[in-house]
Structures are given as C-alpha cells and as structure tokens.
Design a protein around this motif. Sequence first.
Motif, PDB file in Angstrom:
ATOM      1  N   LYS A   3       0.931  -1.290   0.291  1.00 49.96           N
ATOM      2  CA  LYS A   3       0.218  -0.007  -0.058  1.00 49.96           C
ATOM      3  C   LYS A   3       0.771   1.360   0.167  1.00 49.96           C
ATOM      4  O   LYS A   3       0.416   2.409  -0.736  1.00 49.96           O
ATOM      5  CB  LYS A   3      -0.958   0.011   1.107  1.00 49.96           C
ATOM      6  N   SER A 187      -5.033 -12.485 -15.523  1.00 50.78           N
ATOM      7  CA  SER A 187      -5.700 -11.527 -14.810  1.00 50.78           C
ATOM      8  C   SER A 187      -6.414 -12.187 -13.540  1.00 50.78           C
ATOM      9  O   SER A 187      -6.804 -13.512 -13.621  1.00 50.78           O
ATOM     10  CB  SER A 187      -6.754 -10.624 -15.595  1.00 50.78           C
ATOM     11  N   PRO A 188      -6.632 -11.179 -12.579  1.00 51.75           N
ATOM     12  CA  PRO A 188      -7.162 -11.855 -11.362  1.00 51.75           C
ATOM     13  C   PRO A 188      -8.677 -12.596 -11.500  1.00 51.75           C
ATOM     14  O   PRO A 188      -8.883 -13.553 -10.809  1.00 51.75           O
ATOM     15  CB  PRO A 188      -7.315 -10.578 -10.333  1.00 51.75           C
ATOM     16  N   ASP A 189      -9.395 -11.829 -12.429  1.00 50.74           N
ATOM     17  CA  ASP A 189     -10.704 -12.624 -12.860  1.00 50.74           C
ATOM     18  C   ASP A 189     -10.559 -13.996 -13.932  1.00 50.74           C
ATOM     19  O   ASP A 189     -11.573 -14.361 -14.119  1.00 50.74           O
ATOM     20  CB  ASP A 189     -11.680 -11.720 -13.508  1.00 50.74           C
ATOM     21  N   ARG A 228      -2.167  -6.436 -11.194  1.00 50.33           N
ATOM     22  CA  ARG A 228      -2.067  -6.158  -9.692  1.00 50.33           C
ATOM     23  C   ARG A 228      -3.468  -6.938  -9.248  1.00 50.33           C
ATOM     24  O   ARG A 228      -4.599  -6.714  -9.885  1.00 50.33           O
ATOM     25  CB  ARG A 228      -2.425  -4.733  -9.488  1.00 50.33           C
ATOM     26  N   PRO A 229      -3.594  -7.494  -8.190  1.00 53.65           N
ATOM     27  CA  PRO A 229      -4.728  -8.471  -7.727  1.00 53.65           C
ATOM     28  C   PRO A 229      -5.780  -7.524  -7.354  1.00 53.65           C
ATOM     29  O   PRO A 229      -7.130  -8.060  -7.679  1.00 53.65           O
ATOM     30  CB  PRO A 229      -4.319  -9.212  -6.620  1.00 53.65           C
ATOM     31  N   SER A 230      -5.746  -6.295  -6.849  1.00 48.17           N
ATOM     32  CA  SER A 230      -6.568  -5.712  -6.568  1.00 48.17           C
ATOM     33  C   SER A 230      -7.732  -4.945  -7.366  1.00 48.17           C
ATOM     34  O   SER A 230      -9.269  -5.005  -7.434  1.00 48.17           O
ATOM     35  CB  SER A 230      -6.413  -4.315  -5.707  1.00 48.17           C
ATOM     36  N   ASP A 231      -7.031  -4.658  -8.592  1.00 48.42           N
ATOM     37  CA  ASP A 231      -7.955  -3.839  -9.534  1.00 48.42           C
ATOM     38  C   ASP A 231      -7.552  -4.484 -11.255  1.00 48.42           C
ATOM     39  O   ASP A 231      -8.259  -3.984 -12.034  1.00 48.42           O
ATOM     40  CB  ASP A 231      -7.807  -2.311  -9.561  1.00 48.42           C
TER      41      ASP A 231
END
Length: 239
Positions: A3, A187-189, A228-231
């Motif tokens: 962060k 990607s994360p999804d 990036r996992p978050s977005d």
Amino acid sequence: CVKTGTLTRKLEGHNAPVGTVCISADDKTIITGSDDASVRMWSFDGDLLCIMIGHEDKVRSVTICSDFKNIFSAGEDKCILVWNMEGKLQHTLEGHAAGVNAVVVTRDGQTVLTGSSDCTVRVWKNDGKLLQPKAHPKGVTTLTCSKSGRHVYSACEDGFVRVWNWQGHLLRQWQAHDERINSLAVSPDGERLVTASDDFTLKLWNTKGTRLRDLLGHEKDVTCCCFRPSDGAVVSGSE
C-alpha cells in the motif's frame, strides 16, 4: 508494504542473482531460486528455514504445490527437482535436452508441466514418469496456469501463446508477437492474459486469443509482467 511502497524486509543469503520466487498459498513460506544453483526456503518474516542443494546450474523456476507437500525447482542443468517441505530431495525428473525455464503443477500435486529451451513442453507424473513431450518450433520461455486450474498457457521464443490441458493436448494457439515472449500472466478474474516481449511491447488478450489492447511505452525488451490483484492493473519491467 504494497500500500505504501515501503520496504519491510530483505531476504539475503544467495551468492548470485535471484531469478525466481514464489509464495505459498497460505502466505507463510517463500521459495527463491538463484544463479548460485541453490533453492532456499524462508519464512515470511525473513528467517532462512533451509537451503536446498541439488542443482548443478542456475535455477530458473520454482513452485509450491497447493497441498503443501512438495516444492518443484527447474534449472539450466536440464533437471526438475522435487523436494518435500523440509527441504529434502525426493526425486528428479530428467529428460529435457536443454535448460528448463518453467514448471507448473496441478492443485493435487500429481501432474507436472515443464517448459524448456529444448523446444518442448513435457507432462510428468509426480513420481517421475514422463507422460507426453509436446514439441514447439522454438524454446519455451514461460508457463502459467489458468485461474480455474484446468488449463496451462505456454509462451515461446517464436512469439506464440499456446493453451494446453493437463493431459498435454493443445487446445488453441495464436501468434502474440513477432519476437520472443519473455513473460505471461493471467488476470485476477481469469478473463485476460498479458504478454511481454522482446519487441518492446506488452499485449492484452482474452483467453480465446483476441487482442484487446497494445501497451506501449518501454524502449527495450520487456522482461516481466503481472496483474495487480486488487484491480487488474498491469505492472511490467524491461531492460
């Protein structure tokens, strides 16, 4: 800290550049592989837990089974070494004719895919039995799993991305770049791929091979990439 971008700890001990790293699914263990031919296991707090000696050349890829039973390392010595979580060598997968650049394993730890500069992807059982060698026109640079765990993506010096099942059957392929692909990420999804190449570009794809976007800005070979996992933002590095 991700962060804030603050360095929280350094893991020091290798005697040459570190070329590969992975983290266990429970975020408690880190495995590193180095040009010093060693594999090292660390706690997430940075304590060195063990040093695994067995490779005779640079270590190119490491991974941990999701069941926490085995660690796999692949190297320039043409071998894939299988270790238990105490760092003891269990057995060796041999058969590649050149350095092994990538290794991935099924969630149950029973099937292993490896990619090599000898222009093959090979499918193995965990006990060392070779099930299927799959020829590529040029050296295989990287492998990564789909988010579902059902498919494996390989990238190659010929600029192609290929999609395999765990039985070693080729499901689809497409030319992603005109030059060598150095890195590939999902990607994360699980809906997109990004490829990084010696042509100075990254390209974004859906899983069927449709190009979504070119990502420009690098002025030299792009050597690594990830989401990036978050977005789902893409992060990349170059020479």
